[in-house]
Design a protein around this motif. Structure first.
Motif, mmCIF file in Angstrom:
data_model
loop_
_atom_site.group_PDB
_atom_site.id
_atom_site.type_symbol
_atom_site.label_atom_id
_atom_site.label_comp_id
_atom_site.label_asym_id
_atom_site.label_seq_id
_atom_site.Cartn_x
_atom_site.Cartn_y
_atom_site.Cartn_z
ATOM 1 N N GLY A 129 4.020 -13.055 -43.476
ATOM 2 C CA GLY A 129 4.785 -12.557 -44.482
ATOM 3 C C GLY A 129 4.447 -10.842 -44.498
ATOM 4 O O GLY A 129 5.242 -10.080 -44.540
ATOM 5 N N VAL A 130 3.069 -10.762 -44.311
ATOM 6 C CA VAL A 130 2.520 -9.254 -44.144
ATOM 7 C C VAL A 130 3.328 -8.408 -43.220
ATOM 8 O O VAL A 130 3.396 -7.282 -43.568
ATOM 9 N N VAL A 131 3.651 -8.879 -42.217
ATOM 10 C CA VAL A 131 4.336 -8.251 -41.043
ATOM 11 C C VAL A 131 5.747 -8.137 -41.401
ATOM 12 O O VAL A 131 6.400 -7.121 -41.185
ATOM 13 N N ILE A 132 6.381 -9.061 -41.787
ATOM 14 C CA ILE A 132 7.855 -8.798 -42.352
ATOM 15 C C ILE A 132 7.952 -7.845 -43.363
ATOM 16 O O ILE A 132 9.095 -7.204 -43.335
ATOM 17 N N LYS A 133 7.038 -7.876 -44.311
ATOM 18 C CA LYS A 133 7.072 -6.914 -45.522
ATOM 19 C C LYS A 133 7.024 -5.537 -44.763
ATOM 20 O O LYS A 133 7.637 -4.562 -44.978
ATOM 21 N N ALA A 134 6.050 -5.142 -43.816
ATOM 22 C CA ALA A 134 5.633 -3.947 -43.571
ATOM 23 C C ALA A 134 6.940 -3.528 -42.563
ATOM 24 O O ALA A 134 7.333 -2.318 -42.432
ATOM 25 N N LYS A 142 10.179 -4.184 -42.994
ATOM 26 C CA LYS A 142 11.239 -3.938 -43.807
ATOM 27 C C LYS A 142 10.931 -2.476 -44.608
ATOM 28 O O LYS A 142 11.877 -1.501 -44.383
ATOM 29 N N GLU A 143 9.858 -2.149 -44.480
ATOM 30 C CA GLU A 143 9.495 -0.958 -45.199
ATOM 31 C C GLU A 143 9.638 0.105 -43.766
ATOM 32 O O GLU A 143 10.101 1.439 -43.934
ATOM 33 N N HIS A 144 9.124 -0.118 -42.799
ATOM 34 C CA HIS A 144 9.272 0.740 -41.667
ATOM 35 C C HIS A 144 10.624 0.927 -41.395
ATOM 36 O O HIS A 144 11.226 1.834 -40.859
#
Length: 373
Positions: free
Chosen positions: A252-257, A259-261
């Motif tokens: 999840g932490v990578v998915i969130k990052a 999306k922000e990227h």
């Protein structure tokens, strides 16, 4: 003057007293051998007859070792291997091999020549470099054998010091966290997070497209790697093995990052306007085009220094991801698939130093299960 039977070659004595043997080849041309005595020429002829029968007789014109190496490099390696492979071979050929053997006729190159050369180089160069040199010689002379320039490959008989596997220096979880903190807001912030959590290679990250990622399902597909090809620049290439094309589930932490990227990249695209060079990759340069893998390394080294962390290689982030997962008890096969290794045996060989900890856990569980008997 004496002669042998038809089809077995002939031996004659020249006017200058020397002896000469002639052997008729399959293409109806003749190959000649010379010597001071009849026996010397007879021995050469017998050897040639045996090699002809075995299909190993050199029938092509003579060439120097230097010409052999250059032809193989430009006509074989350049067209069939990756650019970094070509670059590595080119370096050892022109820095070491041609200065030492370039002037020698290929047919005159001996095991003694090569063994003495490698014995001298072993005093100053690492075993891995010696392996690359021998590999270049074997490849080039093999090509010459195929073309009939020479009958056998003497480079295959060279003994080298054993090469110790480089295990790398991995960052601890705490050190990796510190690196990510220092990288926050930099060009590598999200790229490093993906590298640390997935074990992807630098070239794979540089060739990762938005179309390769499903952010809703949290799945990433590794389909390409970015390489530099002489005369063509940066080019997307397929992974070296079938296993390299793999699917990775994202935390999840990578998915969130990501999306922000993606949102930040869209802002940069609007700001750049017509100067934006869209190629669809996730991790691009300031103009939207591929980011040079070597530039990733330079930026990475700068972040390590800023964070006060050990000077590890970017590839060691991959080793770190595997080490953490194995130490946490993730099955070897799962880690092997994540890394894209062609077999579990490769993973087991590379990370053998981590596996004993898992074996101790197995012993403990077995003792708990059967300790009452």
């Amino acid at each position: 003057m004496g002669r042998r039977g038809h089809g077995e070659g002939s031996i004659t004595q020249r006017k200058d007293g020397r002896w000469m043997a002639a052997l008729t080849l399959d293409n109806h041309k003749r190959k000649y051998f010379y010597g001071r005595t009849r026996k010397e020429v007879q021995d050469k002829l017998n050897k040639a007859l045996y090699e002809q029968k075995q299909g190993t007789l050199a029938t092509g014109p003579q060439q120097t070792v230097g010409t052999c190496l250059e032809n193989w490099l430009e006509q074989v390696v350049k067209l069939t291997r990756r650019f970094n492979t070509y670059k590595g071979y080119r370096s050892v050929i022109y820095r070491h091999l041609i200065p030492a053997f370039g002037h020698i006729k290929l047919q005159k190159l001996t095991i003694g020549h090569l063994q003495a050369f490698f014995a001298e180089k072993a005093q100053n160069l690492k075993p891995r470099m010696l392996v690359i040199m021998r590999s270049a010689l074997i490849g080039a002379i093999d090509d010459a054998v195929k073309q009939g320039f020479i009958g056998r490959n003497v480079a295959k008989f060279i003994d080298l010091p054993a090469v110790e596997r480089y295990e790398g220096q991995v960052l601890t979880v705490e050190q990796a966290r510190k690196l990510l903190e220092v990288a926050r807001g930099s060009r590598l912030d999200t790229l490093l997070l993906v590298a640390i959590t997935t074990g992807m290679r630098r070239g794979e990250l540089a060739a990762l497209h938005w179309s390769d990622v499903d952010l809703e399902k949290g799945v990433l597909q590794v389909r390409h790697t970015l390489v530099r090809v002489l005369g063509k620049g940066l080019v997307e290439s397929s992974p070296k093995t079938k296993a390299g094309r793999r699917k990775i589930m994202l935390p999840g932490v990578v998915i969130k990052a990501l999306k922000e990227h993606q949102a930040m990249q869209e802002q940069a695209r609007v700001k750049m306007g017509d100067r934006w060079r869209e190629c669809g990759v996730i991790f691009c340069n300031t103009q939207g085009y591929y980011i040079e893998p070597d530039h990733i390394r330079v930026l990475f080294k700068g972040l390590l220094k800023k964070a006060g962390l050990p000077d590890v290689r970017f590839h060691d982030l991959r080793h770190g991801a595997a080490t953490v997962l194995l130490a946490a008890g993730v099955p070897l096969k799962v880690v092997s698939e994540l890394l894209g290794h062609s077999s579990v045996a490769i993973t087991a060989d590379i990370y053998a130093h981590v596996l004993p900890e898992q074996q101790q856990e197995v012993v403990k569980k077995m003792n708990d299960l059967y300790g009452g008997f």
